[in-house]
Design a protein around this motif. Structure first.
Motif, PDB file in Angstrom:
ATOM      1  N   VAL A 148      30.822  45.537  45.514  1.00 27.94           N
ATOM      2  CA  VAL A 148      31.794  44.254  44.802  1.00 27.94           C
ATOM      3  C   VAL A 148      32.739  46.048  44.465  1.00 27.94           C
ATOM      4  N   GLU A 149      33.393  45.219  43.867  1.00 29.09           N
ATOM      5  CA  GLU A 149      35.215  45.999  43.462  1.00 29.09           C
ATOM      6  C   GLU A 149      35.727  45.384  42.601  1.00 29.09           C
ATOM      7  N   ILE A 150      36.108  45.587  41.211  1.00 28.20           N
ATOM      8  CA  ILE A 150      37.409  44.695  40.185  1.00 28.20           C
ATOM      9  C   ILE A 150      39.128  45.825  41.185  1.00 28.20           C
ATOM     10  N   LEU A 151      39.826  45.025  41.535  1.00 31.71           N
ATOM     11  CA  LEU A 151      40.665  45.874  42.038  1.00 31.71           C
ATOM     12  C   LEU A 151      41.796  46.055  41.295  1.00 31.71           C
ATOM     13  N   PRO A 152      41.916  46.913  40.142  1.00 29.88           N
ATOM     14  CA  PRO A 152      43.033  46.687  38.800  1.00 29.88           C
ATOM     15  C   PRO A 152      44.251  47.012  39.379  1.00 29.88           C
ATOM     16  N   LEU A 153      45.264  46.022  38.605  1.00 26.32           N
ATOM     17  CA  LEU A 153      46.605  45.184  38.508  1.00 26.32           C
ATOM     18  C   LEU A 153      47.422  46.074  38.006  1.00 26.32           C
ATOM     19  N   ALA A 154      46.773  46.787  36.804  1.00 33.57           N
ATOM     20  CA  ALA A 154      47.450  47.437  35.892  1.00 33.57           C
ATOM     21  C   ALA A 154      46.518  48.441  35.531  1.00 33.57           C
ATOM     22  N   LYS A 155      47.406  49.744  35.200  1.00 34.39           N
ATOM     23  CA  LYS A 155      46.706  52.031  35.377  1.00 34.39           C
ATOM     24  C   LYS A 155      45.501  51.485  34.526  1.00 34.39           C
ATOM     25  N   PRO A 156      44.252  51.359  34.936  1.00 32.62           N
ATOM     26  CA  PRO A 156      43.516  51.730  34.825  1.00 32.62           C
ATOM     27  C   PRO A 156      43.342  52.867  33.048  1.00 32.62           C
ATOM     28  N   PHE A 165      44.925  44.345  30.488  1.00 37.23           N
ATOM     29  CA  PHE A 165      44.814  44.826  31.582  1.00 37.23           C
ATOM     30  C   PHE A 165      44.894  43.504  32.622  1.00 37.23           C
ATOM     31  N   VAL A 166      45.384  43.611  33.876  1.00 34.97           N
ATOM     32  CA  VAL A 166      44.714  43.045  34.587  1.00 34.97           C
ATOM     33  C   VAL A 166      44.087  43.071  36.507  1.00 34.97           C
ATOM     34  N   GLY A 167      42.994  42.299  36.517  1.00 36.94           N
ATOM     35  CA  GLY A 167      42.257  43.067  38.072  1.00 36.94           C
ATOM     36  C   GLY A 167      42.078  41.466  38.523  1.00 36.94           C
ATOM     37  N   VAL A 168      41.226  41.812  40.137  1.00 38.85           N
ATOM     38  CA  VAL A 168      41.098  41.516  41.028  1.00 38.85           C
ATOM     39  C   VAL A 168      39.810  41.512  40.757  1.00 38.85           C
ATOM     40  N   VAL A 169      38.695  40.629  41.030  1.00 39.13           N
ATOM     41  CA  VAL A 169      36.986  40.844  41.013  1.00 39.13           C
ATOM     42  C   VAL A 169      37.330  40.344  42.827  1.00 39.13           C
ATOM     43  N   THR A 170      36.420  41.643  43.692  1.00 38.70           N
ATOM     44  CA  THR A 170      36.685  41.369  44.850  1.00 38.70           C
ATOM     45  C   THR A 170      35.483  41.422  45.682  1.00 38.70           C
ATOM     46  N   ALA A 171      34.607  41.111  47.075  1.00 36.74           N
ATOM     47  CA  ALA A 171      33.913  41.292  47.108  1.00 36.74           C
ATOM     48  C   ALA A 171      33.608  41.916  49.222  1.00 36.74           C
ATOM     49  N   ASP A 172      33.326  42.818  49.509  1.00 40.82           N
ATOM     50  CA  ASP A 172      34.242  42.799  50.964  1.00 40.82           C
ATOM     51  C   ASP A 172      35.702  43.019  51.123  1.00 40.82           C
ATOM     52  N   VAL A 209      28.033  37.949  18.378  1.00 45.64           N
ATOM     53  CA  VAL A 209      28.668  36.744  19.118  1.00 45.64           C
ATOM     54  C   VAL A 209      30.049  37.322  19.436  1.00 45.64           C
ATOM     55  N   PHE A 210      30.342  38.474  18.583  1.00 48.62           N
ATOM     56  CA  PHE A 210      31.506  39.820  18.993  1.00 48.62           C
ATOM     57  C   PHE A 210      30.461  40.836  20.280  1.00 48.62           C
ATOM     58  N   PHE A 211      29.593  40.844  20.642  1.00 47.99           N
ATOM     59  CA  PHE A 211      29.213  42.027  21.194  1.00 47.99           C
ATOM     60  C   PHE A 211      29.837  42.252  22.537  1.00 47.99           C
ATOM     61  N   THR A 212      29.540  40.679  23.072  1.00 53.77           N
ATOM     62  CA  THR A 212      29.618  40.827  25.083  1.00 53.77           C
ATOM     63  C   THR A 212      31.259  39.621  25.070  1.00 53.77           C
ATOM     64  N   GLN A 213      32.418  39.662  25.380  1.00 58.94           N
ATOM     65  CA  GLN A 213      33.385  38.787  25.545  1.00 58.94           C
ATOM     66  C   GLN A 213      33.264  38.241  26.847  1.00 58.94           C
ATOM     67  N   THR A 214      33.179  36.853  26.808  1.00 64.19           N
ATOM     68  CA  THR A 214      33.562  36.198  28.515  1.00 64.19           C
ATOM     69  C   THR A 214      34.608  36.060  28.625  1.00 64.19           C
ATOM     70  N   ILE A 215      35.446  36.394  30.046  1.00 59.47           N
ATOM     71  CA  ILE A 215      36.342  36.056  30.315  1.00 59.47           C
ATOM     72  C   ILE A 215      36.635  34.737  31.855  1.00 59.47           C
ATOM     73  N   LYS A 216      36.957  34.512  32.738  1.00 54.54           N
ATOM     74  CA  LYS A 216      36.913  34.231  34.020  1.00 54.54           C
ATOM     75  C   LYS A 216      38.717  34.534  34.362  1.00 54.54           C
ATOM     76  N   ALA A 217      38.182  34.472  35.488  1.00 53.65           N
ATOM     77  CA  ALA A 217      38.446  34.862  36.664  1.00 53.65           C
ATOM     78  C   ALA A 217      39.708  33.547  37.373  1.00 53.65           C
ATOM     79  N   ASP A 218      40.459  33.609  38.078  1.00 51.95           N
ATOM     80  CA  ASP A 218      41.340  32.470  38.289  1.00 51.95           C
ATOM     81  C   ASP A 218      40.942  31.924  39.516  1.00 51.95           C
ATOM     82  N   GLY A 221      40.652  35.369  41.837  1.00 49.54           N
ATOM     83  CA  GLY A 221      40.091  36.091  41.512  1.00 49.54           C
ATOM     84  C   GLY A 221      40.613  37.404  40.458  1.00 49.54           C
ATOM     85  N   THR A 222      41.897  36.843  40.073  1.00 48.45           N
ATOM     86  CA  THR A 222      42.382  37.521  39.248  1.00 48.45           C
ATOM     87  C   THR A 222      41.823  36.844  37.919  1.00 48.45           C
ATOM     88  N   PHE A 223      42.283  38.561  36.358  1.00 49.36           N
ATOM     89  CA  PHE A 223      41.751  38.305  35.807  1.00 49.36           C
ATOM     90  C   PHE A 223      43.395  38.926  34.562  1.00 49.36           C
TER      91      PHE A 223
END
Length: 264
Positions: A148-156, A165-172, A209-218, A221-223
């Motif tokens: 499983v891997e996050i593919l960057p769409l912006a240079k990290p 920062f934009v990335g895509v969550v992938t599996a296989d 409440v600020f320690f960990t931010q939580t977001i969702k991919a679309d 798989g892009t966030f």
């Protein structure tokens, strides 16, 4: 968080268990941007980066670097160490990695699955961190073969404070729709001479409440996440896949670290 759905059932264990903060597998080096080639110090630590809290023991299945599409096994270069958090010590690893020529060095880690009793689950955080030499981009926008891997769409690397920062969550290699992603800031600087976190926090007196931010991919798989402060930020896509290991379900999280710099 999906991960804590069964937490109430374990409430009786809370007083004797590790606090239920976000786990993040780290691949750390002091900077992701090198003007010229160098040998860099690397630390592998499984911990709670914002509060520099409980550090878990970790093992390594794979550790490698990809440079100009060439994959080099680095597992044999790892040395076991004890990493000291603000509350305990845990098994971790150190290495000196050669980043000698121009381009990107993509470090990949597949740790040994870890059992978290307070959550009653096995987890494995497949982690990636990228160092650039000389300002020449090569491998940052390619998958390197982690389960499983996050593919960057912006240079990290080379990110200004305030950039997104934009990335895509992938599996296989395929996008994971609607993935849940935790985001956490490395709030206590690592001291690589002592293999510990320093006590002073970059952000003082933050509410939990600020320690960990939580977001969702679309659905693809892009966030997207806006980076408000200089330093290292970790993205952990939870349950990007589930696999069977020795008869256990193991949740595989995809972790990526990016570094942010102040615009001066």
């Amino acid at each position: 968080m999906k991960r804590f759905a069964g937490f109430a059932a374990a409430a009786a264990l809370v007083l004797c268990a590790v606090p239920a903060m976000a786990h993040f597998q780290m691949i750390y080096t002091p900077t992701s941007v090198l003007e010229k080639g160098a040998t860099i110090p690397v630390r592998l630590v499984f911990t709670h980066p914002f509060e520099a809290g409980h550090t878990m023991d970790m093992g390594v299945q794979e550790f490698f670097v990809v440079h100009k599409e060439k994959k080099t096994d680095l597992k044999g270069d790892l040395k076991p160490i004890k990493w000291t958090s603000l509350t305990n010590q845990g098994d971790a690893f150190a290495a000196d990695a050669k980043c000698r020529s121009m381009g990107d060095y993509v470090f990949g880690l597949v740790p040994t699955p870890y059992y978290e009793p307070s959550e009653d689950l096995w987890m494995q955080q497949c982690t990636k961190m990228i160092v650039n030499v000389g300002g020449t981009p090569t491998d940052w926008d390619a998958l390197v073969g982690l389960p499983v891997e996050i593919l960057p769409l912006a240079k990290p690397y080379g990110l200004w404070k305030g950039n997104v920062f934009v990335g895509v969550v992938t599996a296989d290699g395929k996008p994971v729709p609607n993935a849940e992603i935790e985001v956490e800031y490395l709030n206590h600087a690592p001291d690589l001479k002592k293999n510990c976190f320093v006590k002073k926090a970059a952000i003082e007196d933050a509410k939990e409440v600020f320690f960990t931010q939580t977001i969702k991919a679309d659905a693809n798989g892009t966030f997207v996440y806006a980076l408000p402060k200089a330093g290292w930020w970790g993205f952990a896509a939870l349950e990007a896949a589930t696999v069977q290991v020795d008869g256990h379900d193991v949740e595989q999280d995809a972790v990526l670290w990016v570094e942010v710099t102040d615009l001066k």
